[in-house]
Design an enzyme around this catalytic site. Structure first.
Site, PDB file in Angstrom:
ATOM      1  CG  HIS A 155      45.274  46.711   4.632  1.00  0.00           C
ATOM      2  ND1 HIS A 155      45.720  45.422   4.582  1.00  0.00           N
ATOM      3  CD2 HIS A 155      44.046  46.569   3.663  1.00  0.00           C
ATOM      4  CE1 HIS A 155      44.940  44.580   4.020  1.00  0.00           C
ATOM      5  NE2 HIS A 155      44.317  45.271   3.330  1.00  0.00           N
ATOM      6  CB  SER A 276      55.144  65.270  29.350  1.00  0.00           C
ATOM      7  OG  SER A 276      56.553  65.174  29.434  1.00  0.00           O
ATOM      8  CE  LYS A 282      53.388  63.826  24.689  1.00  0.00           C
ATOM      9  NZ  LYS A 282      54.331  63.038  24.396  1.00  0.00           N
ATOM     10  CD  GLU A 289      49.751  56.167  26.039  1.00  0.00           C
ATOM     11  OE1 GLU A 289      51.001  55.579  26.216  1.00  0.00           O
ATOM     12  OE2 GLU A 289      49.122  57.177  26.168  1.00  0.00           O
ATOM     13  CE1 TYR A 316      42.285  22.035  45.986  1.00  0.00           C
ATOM     14  CE2 TYR A 316      43.871  20.551  47.415  1.00  0.00           C
ATOM     15  CZ  TYR A 316      43.212  21.833  46.846  1.00  0.00           C
ATOM     16  OH  TYR A 316      44.014  22.897  47.339  1.00  0.00           O
TER      17      TYR A 316
HETATM   18  N1  ARG Z   1      42.936  26.539  50.342  1.00  0.00           N
HETATM   19  C1  ARG Z   1      42.835  25.326  49.456  1.00  0.00           C
HETATM   20  C2  ARG Z   1      42.806  25.891  48.083  1.00  0.00           C
HETATM   21  O1  ARG Z   1      42.489  26.966  47.738  1.00  0.00           O
HETATM   22  C3  ARG Z   1      41.712  24.822  50.226  1.00  0.00           C
HETATM   23  C4  ARG Z   1      41.592  23.416  49.688  1.00  0.00           C
HETATM   24  C5  ARG Z   1      42.612  22.730  50.385  1.00  0.00           C
HETATM   25  N2  ARG Z   1      42.198  21.192  50.560  1.00  0.00           N
HETATM   26  C6  ARG Z   1      43.325  20.377  50.630  1.00  0.00           C
HETATM   27  N3  ARG Z   1      43.193  19.221  50.755  1.00  0.00           N
HETATM   28  N4  ARG Z   1      44.527  20.785  51.044  1.00  0.00           N
HETATM   29  O2  ARG Z   1      42.662  25.021  47.160  1.00  0.00           O
END
Ligand code: ARG
Length: 459
Positions: A155, A276, A282, A289, A316
């Site tokens: 504490h 400072s 200072k 920090e 993706y």
């Molecule tokens: N620059 C893109 C990324 O970083 C690469 C992959 C792109 N693929 C796509 N199907 N657009 O994600």
């Protein structure tokens, strides 16, 4: 025209080009991208998907591009979107038609996964290296301060005496776990995604193991959709980085506190302090920090990517391009912080006499008086109560426990004898705490030895 321009009737809007292009940050992946492409092309040649001569021309072209990038001779273009297409466009510009064969059996989706995995692997190794250097400094300091008595706190109130070595070794253990966490995470980054294509693999007879081997990966992905659509390895790196920053930040907080006039346990070297603009007296612990402050930034990188990923359907999605800036920012930040922290710690000056002075006030040995009574046959709860009243008496008298006379002690319990004074001397209080993991110089020596052995294996 864009590498993917065939299906389009119009040019991309200029603002859109700028908006979705990532070259201004993902240029950092140029080396991984080129090495990945060289491995891919070599394998295409060996598998007879392109001829060995074509593979050789491609590889030579890529090596030339790598050298020119490293010599600062290349200017990337926003119109080419990202590092992958910039390099491919450069290759085609340099070696002509055959350059167009490089992308056979590959997609930018598995390509970018490969590049960021290679990058993250290197990042992890770099951070482990820095942590090992930090551990060395901690062990050296601990070795020097096995007998330096200081107050231990709970504490932020004085609790029981410990040694500076024991306090420093607590951080040694935290950073050791950080190293082990990173090493463990390496297993999960070390998986090779090429051959996954856009999401559903590819029809060409690629040799995925060969590519993995050439690029130093231990294994290949078992699922093509997973390979191109998860970023958990970056998240794991940023989680590890966040935990390391949290440890650093706590350490910095203590050093800041300890360098106040009120504590004066340490003084930062002039070369790691700042002044400072208005107050001439200072000397500020800005470096510590700022490390404490930058911890928030690394947490931000982690949270940003977690949030980006949370609603994404497989596989993706372009959202995932947002993985890179947190990765790069997190890495640069933690690297700088660790490196500067090591320098600061190496040059810091400790004031053992002030630590001892503070440990001698504040009834830090009250538990030891209770333990003394227990030793003389009094149940711990009663002993606790007796010492509580003793402390109150001392507060009223303006004394500490060592200063009470035998007569005063006897008023509280007749089991007190002359040996109480020895029993509560700070050095004895520390020495008695000699269980494994305790602060006594003998226990800390063992911890240091164990730490040295661990460190030796790591180097
Ligand atoms: N620059 C893109 C990324 O970083 C690469 C992959 C792109 N693929 C796509 N199907 N657009 O994600």
């Amino acid at each position: 025209m864009k590498l993917w321009g065939g299906r389009f009737e119009k040019e991309t809007n200029k603002e859109v080009d700028d908006f979705h292009s990532s070259i201004h940050f993902d240029y950092r992946l140029y080396r991984q991208d080129i090495l990945g492409s060289i491995a891919h092309a070599t394998m295409l040649g060996k598998q007879g998907i392109i001829t060995p001569e074509e593979a050789q021309t491609i590889c030579q072209g890529l090596e030339g591009i790598l050298k020119d990038i490293e010599d600062g001779k290349i200017e990337f273009s926003t119109a080419c979107e990202d590092i992958h297409m910039n390099i491919e466009a450069l290759l085609i510009e340099r070696i002509g038609q055959v350059g167009k064969k490089l992308h056979t059996g590959r997609s930018r989706n598995d390509q970018v996964a490969l590049d960021t995995r290679m990058y993250t692997k290197e990042a992890i190794c770099e951070i482990i290296g820095l942590l090992i250097s930090l551990e060395e400094v901690l062990l050296e300091l601990a070795e020097k301060h096995k007998d330096t008595i200081m107050p231990g706190y709970t504490h932020l109130q004085k609790a029981q005496p410990v040694t500076l070595a024991h306090h420093l070794m607590a951080y040694f253990e935290m950073f050791r776990r950080d190293v082990e966490r990173l090493e463990d995470s390496l297993k999960r980054v070390d998986i090779m995604p090429l051959g996954s294509g856009a999401l559903a693999g590819t029809v060409y007879p690629l040799d995925r193991q060969m590519v993995a081997q050439q690029l130093g990966f231990s294994t290949i992905f078992r699922n093509s959709m997973d390979a191109v659509s998860d970023r958990d390895y970056i998240l794991e790196f940023l989680s590890c980085a966040s935990i390391i920053m949290m440890h650093l930040s706590r350490f910095c907080e203590e050093l800041i506190l300890w360098s106040t006039d009120e504590f004066k346990f340490v003084e930062m070297d002039d070369s790691y302090s700042t002044g400072s603009s208005i107050m001439p007296q200072k000397k500020n612990p800005d470096v510590a920090e700022l490390i404490r402050g930058k911890t928030g930034r690394v947490y931000g990188d982690l949270i940003a990517l977690l949030t980006t990923m949370k609603g994404l359907p497989l596989a993706y999605n372009k959202d995932m391009q947002e993985d890179k800036e947190p990765l790069f920012d997190g890495l640069v930040t933690i690297k700088n912080c660790l490196s500067i922290f090591i320098g600061m710690l190496k040059t810091i000056r400790f004031y053992p006499e002030n630590m001892l002075k503070q440990a001698s006030r504040g009834f830090i040995n009250a538990t030891d008086v209770a333990d003394y009574l227990v030793n003389k046959g009094i149940p711990f709860r009663d002993a606790h109560n007796i010492v509580g009243r003793l402390v109150l008496y001392c507060i009223h008298q303006g004394k500490v426990l060592e200063e009470l006379t035998m007569e005063e002690y006897k008023q509280f319990s007749d089991v007190f004898q002359q040996d109480i004074y020895e029993a509560i001397s700070l050095i004895n209080c520390v020495n008695r705490r000699s269980l494994p993991g305790g602060p006594s110089p003998s226990a800390v020596s063992q911890a240091i030895e164990e730490g040295c052995n661990w460190l030796k294996q790591k180097k």
